[in-house]
Scaffold this active site. Structure first.
Site, mmCIF file in Angstrom:
data_model
loop_
_atom_site.group_PDB
_atom_site.id
_atom_site.type_symbol
_atom_site.label_atom_id
_atom_site.label_comp_id
_atom_site.label_asym_id
_atom_site.label_seq_id
_atom_site.Cartn_x
_atom_site.Cartn_y
_atom_site.Cartn_z
ATOM 1 N N GLU A 34 37.741 4.020 -3.570
ATOM 2 C CA GLU A 34 37.501 2.607 -3.309
ATOM 3 C C GLU A 34 38.280 1.834 -4.373
ATOM 4 O O GLU A 34 38.131 2.115 -5.564
ATOM 5 C CB GLU A 34 35.994 2.320 -3.420
ATOM 6 C CG GLU A 34 35.664 0.921 -2.988
ATOM 7 C CD GLU A 34 34.191 0.571 -3.141
ATOM 8 O OE1 GLU A 34 33.367 1.465 -3.392
ATOM 9 O OE2 GLU A 34 33.890 -0.626 -2.994
ATOM 10 N N ARG A 260 29.735 16.726 -8.694
ATOM 11 C CA ARG A 260 30.643 15.815 -9.396
ATOM 12 C C ARG A 260 30.787 16.224 -10.859
ATOM 13 O O ARG A 260 29.938 16.915 -11.418
ATOM 14 C CB ARG A 260 30.183 14.372 -9.273
ATOM 15 C CG ARG A 260 28.843 14.049 -9.891
ATOM 16 C CD ARG A 260 28.624 12.525 -10.021
ATOM 17 N NE ARG A 260 28.988 11.786 -8.825
ATOM 18 C CZ ARG A 260 29.753 10.682 -8.818
ATOM 19 N NH1 ARG A 260 30.232 10.191 -9.932
ATOM 20 N NH2 ARG A 260 30.008 10.056 -7.714
ATOM 21 N N LYS A 270 32.469 3.507 -12.434
ATOM 22 C CA LYS A 270 33.408 2.382 -12.498
ATOM 23 C C LYS A 270 32.703 1.081 -12.859
ATOM 24 O O LYS A 270 33.286 0.214 -13.499
ATOM 25 C CB LYS A 270 34.134 2.233 -11.153
ATOM 26 C CG LYS A 270 35.360 3.131 -11.052
ATOM 27 C CD LYS A 270 36.071 2.924 -9.744
ATOM 28 C CE LYS A 270 35.401 3.731 -8.661
ATOM 29 N NZ LYS A 270 36.048 3.643 -7.355
#
Ligand code: ATP
Ligand code: MG
Length: 554
Positions: A34, A260, A270
């Site tokens: 994204e 992850r 982020k």
């Protein structure tokens, strides 16, 4: 990586079997960031995995921007992400793709679901919808708008799209099951109203699809065979599959989840990284202290070592925390093998060699690298005065201190053995100069009188050197788990994460240092030229040994 060298990870096993069974002829993966921030080291893991699988099995990997969230996204991020993927050494198949370029198709599929009685426009406010949703232990309640006619929903959706309704007043929802054990299946929202300008589609759309309604369909459009994402999407897989069952898609991709990457002493969200930037705790997304790919690059981490690190940590089906020391090890290992050596004095102290004639000079040589004949040797000008590091001299000291001490000897690296005679001080009592002598005939050999030097220190000639600034970076956070518990992660910031030294002296060859190339400043660490400074500035990539462990022990 070749397939014979290592045991296959679970994704490699799945793909190998799919190819052998003829389920797919060719593997297609995608990396779907994204564009709401710069990529971080966690993304590097996903990039290495997706591009790596395609590479290993002769397939392709797409770069697709998941740009369904216009308010947080920007073109600056799109460009930065492309640069990072390329720098890591990967090339996406064909053009860069954007989720937004599928908006028309997705809209058609939304209409399809409505016509099939599988979606409806719901007028509940977000608050009301939440109350209807139920809990993990309690079934939800059907929306009063659930049985609205397809015609009416189609009309309302079109008008939502055209901007006739305010944000939050309506949403398109799938009609699945309000008592489903998986909350994601309780009539999830497919489209919500957002009156935002989009970086790709401008003002064309007043509605935007949710991630769940977009991702699998985009995968299908692109012919992605294996859609690999992190574990938090496991609960979304039934919905991913529901769309695949209920839409006339051109292909049937499958979703697989892996654990992850989390790193000690590092934050990766982020949202938090953006806050560090916006609130000026660091100097931008590519600040060398940031765990972003751009920050690591500017700091001197190499693409090879980041890829090696991703390979070392492997791919598993569970989450875990990797010790940041492992990443640092991968960096050191690569730089140790490849970085040319140079001498640099970070905090200069002048040493006058009283028995070496003033005005006389000579040129000594040093290897470019102790084990690499292919790296050119360096010319070292030598003369009457040299700089050594302040830390490398003491008037008196104990046995453990293997540097220069009055009445004792030390070797100047690649040059003579010297012996210190006296320290010259200013009125404040600070040592401003040391007087010493060279011991004759000690180039490349020990003193003839048998009194050996205590150690070896780096130096540069006063008459011929270059000056620069050095940024000494340390970890950005002092806590292994920044912000753990109820703590604000800002309380874990390391106040000493950056030390700027302005008056460093180094070998003249460093004037030509190229950005992106690492050097070992002997006895100090690995450094690289800063890419953003006009004057000569070096960033410390990493110390030679783990200084952190030593500090933590004290
Ligand atoms: P963040 O929470 O840091 O914003 P994200 O998952 O929202 O991360 P995206 O841009 O949506 O970021 O992620 C692109 C891809 O990178 C996704 O497939 C995502 O699963 C993967 N990814 C993100 N963070 C990690 C991580 N820490 N380890 C491995 N893969 C990751
Ligand atoms: Mg995200």
């Amino acid at each position: 990586m070749s397939l014979d060298e290592k045991p296959l990870n679970f994704l490699e096993q799945i793909i190998k079997k799919d190819l052998a069974d003829g389920v797919h002829q060719k593997v297609i993966t995608r990396f779907p960031p994204e564009p709401n921030g710069y990529l971080h080291i966690g993304h590097a893991k996903s990039i290495c995995l997706n591009f790596g699988l395609a590479e290993t099995f002769g397939g392709e990997c797409n770069l697709r921007f998941d740009d369904t969230n216009p308010e947080k996204e920007e073109m600056e991020y799109v460009e930065a992400i492309k640069e990072d993927v390329r720098w890591l050494g990967f090339q996406w198949a064909g053009d860069v793709r954007y989720a937004s370029s599928y908006f028309d198709t997705l809209y058609g599929w939304a209409q399809h679901l409505i016509k099939e009685g599988k979606a409806y426009v719901c007028d509940l406010t977000p608050d009301e919808a939440r109350k209807h949703r139920g809990t993990l232990t309690e079934a939800g309640k059907n929306s009063p708008f659930r049985e609205r006619s397809a015609e009416e929903s189609l009309d309302l959706l079109e008008r939502m799209k055209n901007g006739e309704f305010d944000e939050g007043t309506k949403a398109l929802r799938a009609k699945i099951d309000m008592s489903h054990g998986n909350m994601n299946m309780r009539d999830p929202i497919l489209y919500r109203i957002r009156k935002q300008t989009h970086h790709q589609t401008g003002d064309k759309w007043c509605i935007y699809p949710m991630y769940d309604f977009a991702h699998g369909q985009e995968d299908a459009i692109e012919g992605v065979t294996h859609s690999i994402c992190t574990l938090e999407f496991a609960d979304h897989r039934p919905l991913y599959e529901w769309f695949i069952e209920n839409l006339p898609l051109p292909a049937k991709p499958r979703q697989y989840e892996f654990g992850r990457l989390n790193l000690s002493y590092t934050v990766m969200s982020k949202r938090i990284l953006k806050r560090l930037v916006d609130e000026n705790h660091v100097n931008g997304w590519d600040d060398p202290r940031m765990p972003t790919i751009a920050g690591y690059r500017r700091r001197g981490y190499t693409a090879t070592s980041l890829r090696k690190f991703c390979d070392m940590i492997g791919v598993t089906k569970s989450d875990g925390v990797v010790d940041v020391a492992m990443l640092e090890h991968a960096i050191r290992d690569d730089l140790d093998k490849n970085a040319p050596r140079a001498m640099c004095v970070l905090r200069p102290l002048k040493v006058v060699l009283t028995n070496y004639e003033a005005g006389k000079t000579e040129t000594l040589t040093a290897p470019g690298h102790p084990n690499r004949d292919d790296l050119p040797s360096r010319a070292l000008p030598f003369g009457h005065e040299v700089y050594i590091d302040v830390e490398d001299f003491r008037e008196e000291s104990n046995k453990k201190y293997k540097r220069l001490v009055i009445g004792k000897r030390v070797r100047l690296r690649n040059a003579y053995v010297i012996e210190a005679d006296k320290a010259i001080k200013n009125d404040a009592g600070d040592i401003i100069e040391v007087h010493a002598r060279i011991i004759e005939n000690t180039l490349g050999q020990n003193p003839e009188d048998g009194i050996k030097p205590k150690g070896v220190i780096q130096w540069v000639a006063v008459h011929d050197h270059t000056e620069f600034t050095v940024n000494l970076y340390d970890r950005l956070f002092t806590d292994a788990a920044p912000g753990a518990g109820n703590k604000d992660f800002l309380d874990s910031l390391n106040p000493d994460s950056l030390t700027v030294l302005d008056n460093c002296k180094g070998e003249k060859g460093l004037l030509d240092a190229r950005v992106g190339k690492g050097y070992q400043f002997e006895r100090e660490g690995y450094f690289c030229r800063d890419s953003k400074s006009e004057s000569l500035v070096f960033n410390r990539t990493i110390s030679l040994r783990d200084s952190w462990a030593k500090i933590a022990d004290k």
